[in-house]
Write an enzyme that holds these catalytic residues in place. Structure first.
Site: not given
Ligand SMILES: *Cc1c(COP(=O)(O)O)cnc(C)c1O
Length: 806
Positions: A330, A537-538, A543, A645, A649
């Site tokens: 992952h 998101k986290r 990110k 992911t 969505k």
């Protein structure tokens, strides 16, 4: 059927609480309705279990299952949501009361949510897949924002009851550590498929003491000692570690991993033996086990250990284990790759360490036989430099692949070596594994590598969370998409001005719903006619929420200076939890909240710009957010996000992606067209080049706008709660970009490289939005071409290509 549920519900309310329906509290109603629904499915569940016992089957081992709220999902899966809603309404009960019941957040983010989507898809697609994991007493912490800072509270999800799980005392097993022996008690959750009688099982283990309470000690007045065992045992499954993409090398974490792996394997073996007796020759035919990241990789030596205890030789046991397991990688980021200290492992599970040593020895023998026990230098020209290095031990190719490398046990290496397949979770991610992170392994075992691009379940992420869009879609193309998302492609031929107008009207309605919720939940007013530009998101540096924040500051200054006369009003919405120990991530949350305070209170801009950081982003919040986005922010540094992911969505719900060429964004754009999305920034190849040749300070010095934006971290306009003039956490953020830190290069995630491109792309989308039909068409093109991002597609690929179930 629906009437049964309501009759059952009334009966359960009487039996459990001696109350009429109308008198129940939301938690009591939740418990009773849940039990009533479980009553409905008992027979189907038992039948499905029997069916699975007679076929090849698969197990999904995961330390995390981020299930979210189950009530609406289960009603939806059973096909009775609307009817039950109406029947409750007839009794004066609003089905929305269940919003007061918290989600079971037994996961951190994408990895745990993927596991939950897989369970839903497998059940729906009749794939005999059962999950195994941990029933944490406390899930992921709850977040509130106080004075702009993240504040954490424990998530006591069980205080709302848990009607979905059944405790199975009869299947209790014992798990032994060097210093402790505990019971593992299973709780089974039914995973209800949509449009099928198939029901799968998620079995979650709870740790308990062998003897809860020591009476001898108690009678001797040693009260503390009397409950010591109980506490020590229960601590193992007390709390989910709140790190996402960050490895935590603690004893308790290791105990959690070993605990659920050993219990699950004992369970599987017990089931196997009931059918086949002591002959293990059929074991690897009987089942496949998927390891969700390295968290459950300790299962591999544990299975070998258990088989050896039952009389198998190491070689025979290894062979079975290798055929049984497959491993999903992952992440490629080194800080997230699990490497256990061998001394710590030996302290906790010494017998398992002996097996790992045997596996490592087998690896050495295998690779030596393949000619890899040679100096690394020989790879290129030949050992010419050897003369001057005479004193150093010669490093071989094999050394860099050892499972036990110095003092560290490399779990990913163990997983690749001792399993049948290794898969990445998006095309680009698998390519990076093959060319870079695991390239030595790929060179030797190319046939073991596969890609399985992630997906999400359209039942929760469209059907349930966006009934309005679902209805529009079903009007146009029928309802088959609920079980086969490829059907959405039929929309492509139907997109015209009329459909886009209907789509836009629904988007506006979802934005209004979200705005109402944010007003109530977070106290910020938003106008649904603004563009909703969303990053949820986290919170993690890779990110790049900070990149987004910087772009907002740049836009703010341009607006103040009158340089953006045609700017379409935009609300920038953030949601993210930071790991409690991750100081820099927490500083970024504070910075975004400082920006929000500045922007939202500045009358020069606040008719055009709003910023909000919503508290406690979780699955239920995501269900409100995904349908309401115009723009989906997916802006990780190229090569860092394995798949994502959240991006899927958003896409399914008709948002355009503003993103980098990273993770599944690559495939999203491939499906929906580059012209219908906004891709910017350095690609992986350029990032790799830049790693040796990057000077963010030069960019900062050369670009006055960037300089001004970065300097908002220290120019005194914001407070980080510390020293305003530049010694607090904001100054540290700035320094991490301009100077780096001992453990990383300046601007490790290439924010300054991408910032100008990013602002341009953002403003392009901002301008394009003005043509409501053209922009709505882009959004609909995304929905129409999102079929491949169903986790139904993913799970069927796992079932066929990894598990050989069909
Ligand atoms: C989908 C989801 C995630 C994963 O989001 P990414 O953008 O892929 O990181 C994280 N948390 C929650 C609550 C989710 O629903």
């Amino acid at each position: 059927m629906k009437n049964n549920i309501i009759d059952n519900l009334i009966l359960t309310a009487k039996n459990e609480y001696c109350k009429e329906l109308e008198e129940l509290s939301p938690a009591e109603l939740h418990e009773c309705l849940g039990r009533a629904m479980m009553g409905e499915i008992t027979e189907k569940w038992a039948k499905a279990k029997k069916n699975h016992a007679n076929s090849r089957r698969a197990y999904y081992f995961s330390a995390e299952f981020l299930m979210g709220r189950m009530m609406y999902n289960n009603l939806y899966a059973m096909g009775v949501l609307d009817q039950v809603k109406k029947l409750l309404a007839d009794k004066g009960i609003d089905i929305n009361v269940f919003e007061e019941i918290d989600d079971a957040a037994l996961g951190n983010g994408g990895l745990g949510r993927l596991a939950a989507c897989f369970l839903d898809s497998a059940a729906t697609q009749d794939v005999p897949l059962d999950g195994y994991g941990i029933r944490y007493k406390y899930g992921l912490f709850k977040q509130s924002i106080e004075d702009g800072f993240q504040v954490e509270r424990a998530d006591d999800w069980q205080s709302f009851g848990d009607p979905w799980c059944i405790r199975r005392n009869e299947d209790t097993v014992i798990v032994k550590f060097a210093d402790q022996v505990v019971k593992a008690v299973p709780y089974d959750m039914a995973v209800i498929g949509y449009g099928t009688d198939n029901i799968n099982t998620l079995r979650l283990w709870e740790a308990e003491a062998l003897n809860d309470f020591d009476f001898l000690q108690f009678n001797d007045s040693h009260y503390d000692a009397a409950v010591q065992d109980k506490n020590d045992a229960e601590n193992i499954t007390k709390v989910l570690y709140p790190n996402d993409n960050q490895y935590e090398g603690k004893v308790l974490r290791l105990k959690q991993q070993y605990f659920f792996c050993s219990a699950s394997l004992q369970d599987i073996i017990k089931r196997y033996k009931a059918k086949y007796g002591n002959d293990y020759s059929n074991f690897a035919n009987h089942c496949a086990i998927q390891l969700n990241d390295t968290h459950p990789v300790i299962s591999i030596p544990e299975l070998i250990r258990l088989l050896e205890l039952d009389g198998l030789s190491f070689d025979a046991a290894f062979d079975i284990a290798q055929k049984t397991f497959a491993y999903t990688n992952h992440t490629v980021m080194s800080e997230a790759l699990e490497k256990w200290d061998i001394n710590l492992l030996t302290d906790v599970i010494p017998d398992v360490v002996e097996i790992i040593k045997n596996i490592d020895a087998r690896l050495v023998a295998d690779l030596t036989a393949k000619g890899l026990n040679v100096p690394v230098e020989c790879e290129c020209a030949c050992a010419k430099a050897d003369a001057k290095k005479e004193k150093e031990p010669v490093k071989t190719k094999l050394d860099g692949m050892r499972i036990i490398d110095g003092n560290l046990v490399h779990m990913a290496r163990l997983a690749v070596y001792a399993s049948s397949y290794t898969n990445g979770v998006a095309w680009i991610h698998t390519e990076i594994l093959k060319d870079d992170v695991l390239k030595d392994w790929y060179a030797i075992y190319p046939e073991r590598f596969q890609n399985k691009t992630n997906g999400v379940t359209q039942r929760r992420w469209l059907g349930l969370c966006n009934p309005q869009l679902s209805e529009l879609i079903s009007d146009k193309i029928g309802t088959k998409w609920v079980r086969n998302l490829d059907e959405l492609s039929k929309l492509n031929d139907k997109i015209d001005e009329d459909l886009v107008k209907q789509f836009n009207a629904i988007k506006l309605e979802k934005k209004q719903e979200l705005a109402d919720y944010i007003a109530k939940h977070d106290g910020v007013q938003l106008d649904p006619n603004f563009i909703f530009d969303i990053q949820v998101k986290r919170l993690h540096e890779y990110k790049r929420q900070l990149l987004n924040a910087f772009s907002i500051m740049a836009i703010y200054f341009r607006l103040k200076e009158g340089k953006l006369p045609n700017f379409t009003p935009t609300a920038f919405i953030f949601g993210a939890k930071a790991a409690p120990g991750y100081a820099r991530a927490k500083a970024i949350i504070k910075y975004i909240n400082e920006i929000a305070k500045l922007v939202n209170n500045d009358p020069d801009v606040n008719d055009k710009l709003r910023v909000v950081f919503v508290a406690n982003y979780n699955v239920s919040y995501a269900e409100k957010i995904m349908p309401a986005a115009d723009i989906s922010e997916q802006i990780s540094t190229a090569g860092t996000e394995a798949s994502g992911t959240g991006n899927m969505k958003f896409m399914i719900n008709g948002a355009v992606t503003l993103g980098t060429f990273d993770g599944a964004n690559v495939e999203i754009v491939q499906q929906a067209g580059e012209e219908n999305n906004y891709i910017f920034g350095a690609r992986v190849e350029e990032i790799n080049e830049l790693k040796n040749n990057y000077d963010p300070k030069a960019i900062y010095e050369a670009n006055p706008e960037i300089k001004k934006v970065i300097d908002t971290l220290i120019d005194g306009r914001f407070t980080d709660g510390g020293n305003k003039t530049g010694e607090g956490s904001f100054a540290e953020l700035r320094q991490s970009i301009l100077e780096g830190a001992s453990w990383h290069q300046p601007d490790h995630y290439f924010i300054l490289r991408d910032l100008p491109d990013y602002i341009d792309a953002k403003l392009k989308a901002n301008t394009d939005y003005k043509d409501r039909i053209a922009f709505g068409t882009k959004c609909l093109k995304n929905t129409a071409n999102s079929g491949t991002f169903s986790s139904d597609r993913t799970i069927l690929q796992y079932a066929k290509e990894l598990w050989k179930l069909m």
